[in-house]
Structures are given as C-alpha cells and as structure tokens.
Design an enzyme around this catalytic site. Structure first.
Site, mmCIF file in Angstrom:
data_model
loop_
_atom_site.group_PDB
_atom_site.id
_atom_site.type_symbol
_atom_site.label_atom_id
_atom_site.label_comp_id
_atom_site.label_asym_id
_atom_site.label_seq_id
_atom_site.Cartn_x
_atom_site.Cartn_y
_atom_site.Cartn_z
ATOM 1 N N HIS A 168 0.878 -1.321 0.175
ATOM 2 C CA HIS A 168 -0.134 -0.029 -0.355
ATOM 3 C C HIS A 168 0.945 1.406 0.126
ATOM 4 O O HIS A 168 0.489 2.273 -0.712
ATOM 5 C CB HIS A 168 -0.945 -0.042 1.186
ATOM 6 C CG HIS A 168 -1.971 -1.212 1.235
ATOM 7 N ND1 HIS A 168 -1.678 -2.151 2.321
ATOM 8 C CD2 HIS A 168 -3.137 -1.265 0.460
ATOM 9 C CE1 HIS A 168 -2.884 -3.053 2.088
ATOM 10 N NE2 HIS A 168 -3.790 -2.522 1.012
ATOM 11 N N GLN A 210 -9.297 -7.468 -10.881
ATOM 12 C CA GLN A 210 -9.990 -6.216 -9.976
ATOM 13 C C GLN A 210 -9.507 -4.807 -10.787
ATOM 14 O O GLN A 210 -10.372 -3.996 -11.374
ATOM 15 C CB GLN A 210 -9.623 -6.158 -8.801
ATOM 16 C CG GLN A 210 -9.818 -4.686 -8.212
ATOM 17 C CD GLN A 210 -9.824 -4.669 -6.706
ATOM 18 O OE1 GLN A 210 -10.497 -5.273 -5.896
ATOM 19 N NE2 GLN A 210 -8.662 -3.939 -6.146
#
Ligand code: PAF
Length: 280
Positions: free
Chosen positions: A36, A153
C-alpha cells in the site's frame, strides 16, 4: 494528515482545496503493508493531494467468515499513514456508505466479472464495483491507484470508469513482494509460521511456469502447476489459469498476438492467497 469518518465533512474539506490541486486516491481495506505504501509513494510523485480510504467493504465478501476474519487495524494503519505522504484519510462506517442497506449494485463488465475470481467468489465484483464507484463519486480523484496483485480487479475498474464515463485515470502498480517472493497482502498476517514459510512456493511456481511458457503448451503448463501443488501438504490450489489479459478468459492455445498472464488462487488453511505473473 486529516482523518474523516463522514462523507459530508470529507467532501467539504476537498471542495475547499484549490480546484487545480490534483487528487491521487488509494482505496484500501486497511491492514496496510509496504505494498500500500508503494502505491502512496507513486501517487505522491504524480499528485498534490493524497487521499487514502480505509474501509472493509462487506458487499465484496462472498463468505461471512472471511469478512469477520479480515484484519481490522485502524489505529496501526493511521499511525503508518502518518509516516508517509498522506494528506487525507477517509475511514467511514458501513452505515455511512450504505445507509443501512449494505447491498451491491449489479454491473456488466463485459464478461470480465465471470472469470477466475468472479467464478470462485460469487458477487465479488458487484461489491467491488459498488464501493469503488461510490468512492470515486465522493472523492472525485484525478488519478486512482490499484495494485496488479488484483489484476482482474484492476481490469474491471478500468472497465467501470470507461462504461460509466467516470473522469478518473486508473493507474496499475507492480506487485510488491516480500524478499522471499510472497506477494504482499493484508491476509499474510493471518498465516501460521508453517503456512508463511511455505507461501513463497506460490511465486516460485509462477516463475517456473513463466519459464515453461516459452516451450510448452498451455495445457501442459496448467497440468504441471496442478501436479506441483498436489505434492504440497500446506497449500491447496483453487485454480491456476493462463488467460489473455484482454478478456481474462482461460486460454486453450497460444496466439502470437495475445498477451498472457498466469493467475493463481491458493488456500493455506482457510486463508486465500492470490497472485499472478506476466508470461510474455
Ligand atoms: O483491493 C482492495 O483492497 C479492495 O478490493 C478495494 C479496491 C479497496 C475495494 O474495497
């Protein structure tokens, strides 16, 4: 760094920013890790304002147990975000987003949603589409960043913005790996010592499959991967597919013009890990 829990206060704060300030958005489900942080780092080289959302989206979980067990570490996440270039965190409650009705909308992603993860996690991409579209409406980012670990995704989100004319640029970012090759994932913290030790086998097998792609047919490589996992006592293969990145359909034979990736989903106990690799 400002933290908002309500749509209204976040939107007020974003409206007060200069209109020219470009907003880079990183949607997350928390339990933040270096993967992240690498998205945030990339976003901060390309945008003035960085917004990170932390929201464990209930409508994208096909199993209640998976939702309950998903790591929730808001205080740690906020502490970590304070160490990097993050300006705004949005951490709404489920009710704030879904207004008492946590149900996904239905989307048509031209068939991308029926392959691989969509086949094995019914309704998953309706949940992802619902929350990402909602966040784009609230945050109105110029650019949004997604990791290639969730390659399907990423392709689906590109389709979402295309089909719904959402004015945001979707940026795919390389998979961030541990030193031993395991793709970084919020789920990794749940692995037992034995499972964690064995988990790099996933990437190792993908790398060997990539080598074999030069020489062998698709069906031979798929069979080989399946055999490798049959010999492994800790990891259970859910699927390994070689797919054309355009339609994500499982490919039967190679075409010179197509670009292929190998996609894998594996269970370590009840923890589901996914990964993928570019093959050509
Ligand atoms: O990839 C994730 O963490 C989630 O699917 C996302 C994009 C934050 C939507 O909940």
């Amino acid at each position: 760094m400002k933290v908002f829990y309500k749509n209204k206060s976040l939107q007020e704060s974003l409206t007060n920013l200069k209109r020219s300030a470009s907003i880079g958005f990183i949607p997350t489900m928390g339990a933040l890790h270096k993967g992240h942080l690498s998205l945030i780092k990339k976003a901060s080289t390309e945008n003035k304002i960085i917004v990170v959302s932390i929201f464990v989206n209930p409508t994208q979980f096909d199993k209640k147990e998976d939702l309950i067990n998903y790591p929730k570490t808001l205080e740690n996440d906020l502490a970590l975000l304070r160490t990097v270039n993050c300006d705004i965190v949005f951490a709404p409650t489920v009710d704030e987003i879904y207004n008492g009705n946590a149900i996904a909308s239905h989307f048509d992603f031209d068939g991308l949603e029926f392959q691989m993860e969509g086949k094995h996690r019914k309704g998953h991409f309706d949940g992802v589409g619902t929350i990402v579209k909602r966040f784009f409406e609230i945050v109105k980012p110029h650019k949004a960043y997604f990791g290639e670990k969730d390659f399907q995704q990423l392709q689906i989100i590109k389709k979402l913005v295309d089909k719904h004319n959402i004015p945001v640029q979707i940026i795919g970012c390389k998979i961030f790996r541990e030193d031993d090759g395991l793709a970084m994932s919020s789920r990794n913290v749940r692995l037992t010592k034995v499972q964690r030790k064995e988990a790099p086998f996933i990437h190792k097998t993908l790398k060997k499959a990539k080598e074999k792609f030069k020489e062998y047919s698709i069906s031979e490589i798929v069979k080989w991967v399946e055999n490798e996992f049959e010999k492994n006592d800790v990891l259970n293969l859910e699927y390994f597919e070689i797919s054309n990145i355009k339609n994500l359909k499982s490919a039967k034979r190679k075409s010179k013009k197509a670009i292929y990736r190998g996609f894998i989903a594996v269970f370590a106990g009840n923890i589901r890990l996914i990964d993928n690799i570019a093959l050509n």
